[in-house]
Structures are given as structure tokens and as C-alpha cells.
Design a protein around this motif. Structure first.
Motif, short mmCIF file in Angstrom:
data_model
loop_
_atom_site.label_atom_id
_atom_site.label_comp_id
_atom_site.label_asym_id
_atom_site.label_seq_id
_atom_site.Cartn_x
_atom_site.Cartn_y
_atom_site.Cartn_z
N ALA A 96 0.92 -1.22 0.21
CA ALA A 96 -0.04 0.15 -0.13
C ALA A 96 0.82 1.25 0.06
CB ALA A 96 -1.07 0.03 1.37
N LEU A 97 2.09 1.20 0.84
CA LEU A 97 2.86 2.44 1.00
C LEU A 97 3.38 2.65 -0.32
CD1 LEU A 97 2.74 3.43 3.76
CD2 LEU A 97 4.68 1.95 4.55
N LEU A 98 4.03 1.54 -1.04
CA LEU A 98 4.69 1.61 -2.38
C LEU A 98 3.63 1.92 -3.37
CD1 LEU A 98 7.46 1.19 -3.85
CD2 LEU A 98 6.55 -1.40 -4.12
N ARG A 99 2.49 1.63 -3.55
CA ARG A 99 1.61 1.89 -4.45
C ARG A 99 1.30 3.57 -4.60
NH1 ARG A 99 -2.56 -2.32 -6.67
NH2 ARG A 99 -3.56 -0.24 -7.29
N MET A 100 1.17 4.16 -3.23
CA MET A 100 0.72 5.38 -2.90
C MET A 100 1.66 6.27 -3.25
SD MET A 100 -2.07 6.48 -2.20
CE MET A 100 -2.74 5.21 -1.30
N GLN A 101 3.12 5.78 -3.15
CA GLN A 101 4.30 6.33 -3.60
C GLN A 101 4.11 6.65 -5.13
OE1 GLN A 101 8.46 6.07 -2.30
NE2 GLN A 101 7.66 4.74 -1.05
N LEU A 102 3.92 5.52 -5.66
CA LEU A 102 4.02 5.34 -7.09
C LEU A 102 2.76 6.54 -7.68
CD1 LEU A 102 4.83 4.08 -9.75
CD2 LEU A 102 3.19 2.35 -9.18
N VAL A 103 1.78 6.30 -7.29
CA VAL A 103 0.56 7.08 -7.73
C VAL A 103 1.01 8.64 -7.29
CG1 VAL A 103 -1.81 7.84 -7.33
CG2 VAL A 103 -1.07 5.44 -7.56
N SER A 104 1.54 8.98 -6.32
CA SER A 104 1.59 10.42 -5.94
C SER A 104 2.86 11.16 -6.96
CB SER A 104 1.96 10.64 -4.33
OG SER A 104 3.32 10.39 -4.11
N MET A 105 3.75 9.99 -7.20
CA MET A 105 4.75 10.67 -8.33
C MET A 105 4.19 10.76 -9.58
SD MET A 105 7.82 8.24 -6.78
CE MET A 105 8.88 8.91 -5.39
N ASP A 106 3.19 9.84 -10.03
CA ASP A 106 2.38 10.13 -11.30
C ASP A 106 1.95 11.29 -11.44
OD1 ASP A 106 3.27 7.45 -12.34
OD2 ASP A 106 1.19 6.94 -12.21
#
Lengths: 214, 214
Positions: A197-207
Motif C-alpha cells: 500500500a505504501l509503495l503503490r501510494m508513492q507510485l501514484v503520488s509521483m505520477d
DNA sequence: TAGATTGTTAATCGATTAACAATC
DNA sequence: TAGATTGTTAATCGATTAACAATC
């Protein structure tokens, strides 16, 4: 606890970084070097080191690599091996039993337990797999304090209960489920769903950041 | 990031707890119930829920189980599946490839890579294992953003570099080594040595508490 | 000596917990 | 109505970072 959880979490990374420097023949190291290598703040590194080290660093030259390594190994108890048992000889259990790297960290998995007749009686990487019914006997005989749970989540609470009943004092839980244990039992839950969840959220916020209207 | 790391870390546990209640036919749930089941503070649970939920809880009755589940699934993106590739088809890589549970969390591992001729060309749980040289091609063709590293620590940095070069945007690192990547790449390090340090220290401090002179 | 680096005190930041009015 | 529970503001706690004197 005299050392914070946050500090304790960083110490193994310091140690690995220092091993690498030592291997390269680097005899002295500064907090700035460590911080740079691990993407941390140098002040934080100095404070963490202050907690564990027996000798002070020297202004201008820093710390002596080998001394710092010795202090960290000592503090983390890497020479003070703890025996452990593992319950659940499935995919992940198999991987942990097959991995000899935990020996470096002072962890020695001595046996595994399962309920599946297909694996009970076999041995994995030299470690015997016993039937679950023999848990109390083995834990008692070798006075084992640490148990690793790698069973499916539905079975995890019962396994924890049986570990506690057998005398286990600390549980490393890889099942995707919060386990309730008495307050005097140490518990560490490896929650991969939370990590993801932490990793996905980072990915999305970088997008988001990249697609920001300018 | 509008939601704190600490909150995000707890959300998957809430969701699992709610699935269990829902399965038991419990239609309404209070923050106290959730907090009790997960050993958390009820205020913390309410604050976390406030971040993700689209409908307010009702005083006296609490939240509607199914609504909360829907909001959490939505927030965590569990219906919005992400493809991933994995590098390192050893013991741990094998276990991850063999585990179908990540599908629930919206993670779909589509292929693995290795340099060992013994596994390249085989398939594990229906997922093909390619030679490492084909990484850029596959990542590019399927526009994959997420990479999982399960190689030995000495090889991890090079694998990370090659992932980044191939276009991977987020890395889930299971190797016991801090990896340096550009700032625009998301990284989550699963540091089992750090977890173990935390658990051991708890165990030792509990020993101490029990042997305290009275 | 000058400059890099330490250890530590003070300031800041972030997360948790306590207090409480609103309300179903 | 009375009581359980929510959402939120304020207080506390803990961890990180900044500032800086000491010193090798």
C-alpha cells in the motif's frame, strides 16, 4: 526500552554498510559518509551511533570502522544466537528454511512444523519438519523462545495460541492477519499488504507530480 | 501525500478485519470494535477512517461494514490492478510467484527474470521465467511500472539500475541492502534484519522486566 | 592554524492521545 | 430522554532536524 524503535530499525543497515566499507579496506568512516550511503541525515546517524557505541568518534576523523562494527554486532546480539522454530512449511516457509542468511543475524531455525502429511517427516535444508502435535515437546526440550508463522491467515491465530501455550516468547508473523497474544509475548507482524500500500501510494503520488498542470 | 504513512500502514489491517466481520454477517461496526480487534486506539481508528471514507459514521451506531469496506478497497486501489515483474527466481522469488494472495491487493506478477540457465525458460505458477537480458523488452512492451527484487544482496543494486533503465517506476526490494535510485523512483525496502532486531529487542526487554529485582 | 567533524541542546515537525461538544 | 459514539480541537509525546560549541 532505552533505544527507540526508529533507531533500532536503522542499525542493521548501518552494519551492512560498514561491512561493505571494511571489505573495501576503509578503516575510518564519518557520519556524513554513512548518511550519504543510506539516504539519511548525518545528525541522525551520529545520534543513533551514540546510543550503541562504547567509544566516541573523533572530530575530523570520524569513527573507526572495525570498532563501530563490533559495537553494532554486540548491541544487536549477532553473536548471541537464538534458536527458533517455524510453523507452516509452504512456499514462504520453505524459502525461509532454505535461506542461511539469518545465521549472520543470530537467528538459527532448528525445525519446522506442519499438518500436511506430504511434508511432515521430510527435511528442508537439513531442518526436520515435524507434525504440529510435536510442537510443545520440541519447544520445551530445546527451550526455544522464538516462533515464525508462515501458515495461511485463517490458521495463524490458532498457531499463535499453540506457540504461546508451548512456551514461545516472541513471534514473527508473516501471515496477513493481526494476531492477539498476551501482553508478555513479543510480536512482530510482517504486513506485506501494508508495505505494498505504501509503495503503490508513492507510485501514484509521483505520477500525479509528473502530470501536474504547469 | 495527503494521508500519512502511519495511517496508510494501518488501512490494510482495517480492511482485513472488516472482511472477517462482514463474513460473519456483522453489518455495523464502531471504531471501538475495530480498535479492540487490532490493539489500536479508537480515536486513531476514527481519524484514519475520516481520511478515506466518503460517508460519515453515525453516532451511536458507528459505520456500515460494507460501505467502509468499499471505501477502503477504493482508496487502496485493490480493484485497480497493477502489473509487476520479479527479478530473482530463487527461494523467496519462487514463494512470491507461487502466492496468489497478492491478486486481492491489486498486484499481478506477470513474469520473472533470472540469469540462471536452470530456471530460465521454465514457468512458476504459470508465470514465465525469462533471461535477464529480456527485461527491457518485456517491461517496455507491457508498460510495467512495478519491479520486485528477490536476488542476493550483492546483485541487488545492479538489478535496480537495470529496472530503472528499463522504465520501472516503483521497486519492492527484498534484498538485505539499501539501494540507491533516482529521486523520482518509488522504493520500499523490506528489511527483515531490521524486523528481527526489533523483535529480539522486545524479547530481551521482556526478559529483563520479568527478572527485575523487586 | 584552519577546517572538518563530533556530541549535544534547542527548535521543529509529525503522529498519537485526551478532552469534549454534537448527535443519532 | 439517556447513553453510546462520532468528528474535531487541543495537548502530549516522540522523532527528526537545525544550530553550535568543543576538539582533533
Amino acid at each position: 526500552m532505552e533505544v527507540s524503535k526508529a533507531t533500532l530499525n536503522r542499525l542493521p543497515a548501518y552494519l551492512r554498510f560498514l561491512y561493505e566499507l571494511d571489505r573495501q579496506g576503509v578503516t575510518r568512516v564519518s557520519s556524513t559518509t554513512i548518511a550519504g550511503g543510506l539516504d539519511l541525515n548525518p545528525v541522525q546517524v551520529r545520534k543513533d551511533i551514540a546510543v550503541v557505541s562504547t567509544v566516541a568518534g573523533k572530530p575530523k576523523t570520524g569513527y573507526i570502522t572495525k570498532e563501530l562494527i563490533a559495537d553494532l554486532e554486540n548491541f544487536l546480539g549477532y553473536h548471541n544466537t537464538r534458536d527458533a522454530i517455524l510453523v507452516g512449511a509452504g512456499g514462504l516457509g520453505h524459502a525461509i528454511l532454505g535461506y542461511d542468511g539469518f545465521a549472520k543475524y543470530g537467528l538459527n531455525v532448528v525445525a519446522a512444523f506442519d499438518i500436511d502429511g506430504g511434508v511432515v517427516g521430510t527435511s528442508i535444508n537439513g531442518k526436520p519438519v515435524y507434525d504440529m502435535s510435536r510442537l510443545p515437546e520440541i519447544v520445551g526440550r530445546f527451550n526455544i523462545q522464538l516462533g515464525i508463522i508462515t501458515v495461511p491467515s485463517q490458521a495463524a491465530q490458532e498457531v499463535a495460541d499453540r506457540m504461546v501455550a508451548a512456551g514461545i516468547k516472541a513471534i514473527w508473523n508473516f501471515a496477513a492477519k493481526h494476531l492477539n497474544v498476551p501482553a508478555n509475548i513479543a510480536m512482530k507482524h510482517e504486513d506485506l499488504a501494508a508495505s505494498l500500500a505504501l509503495l503503490r501510494m508513492q507510485l501514484v503520488s509521483m505520477d500525479d507530480a509528473n502530470n501536474q498542470p504547469q
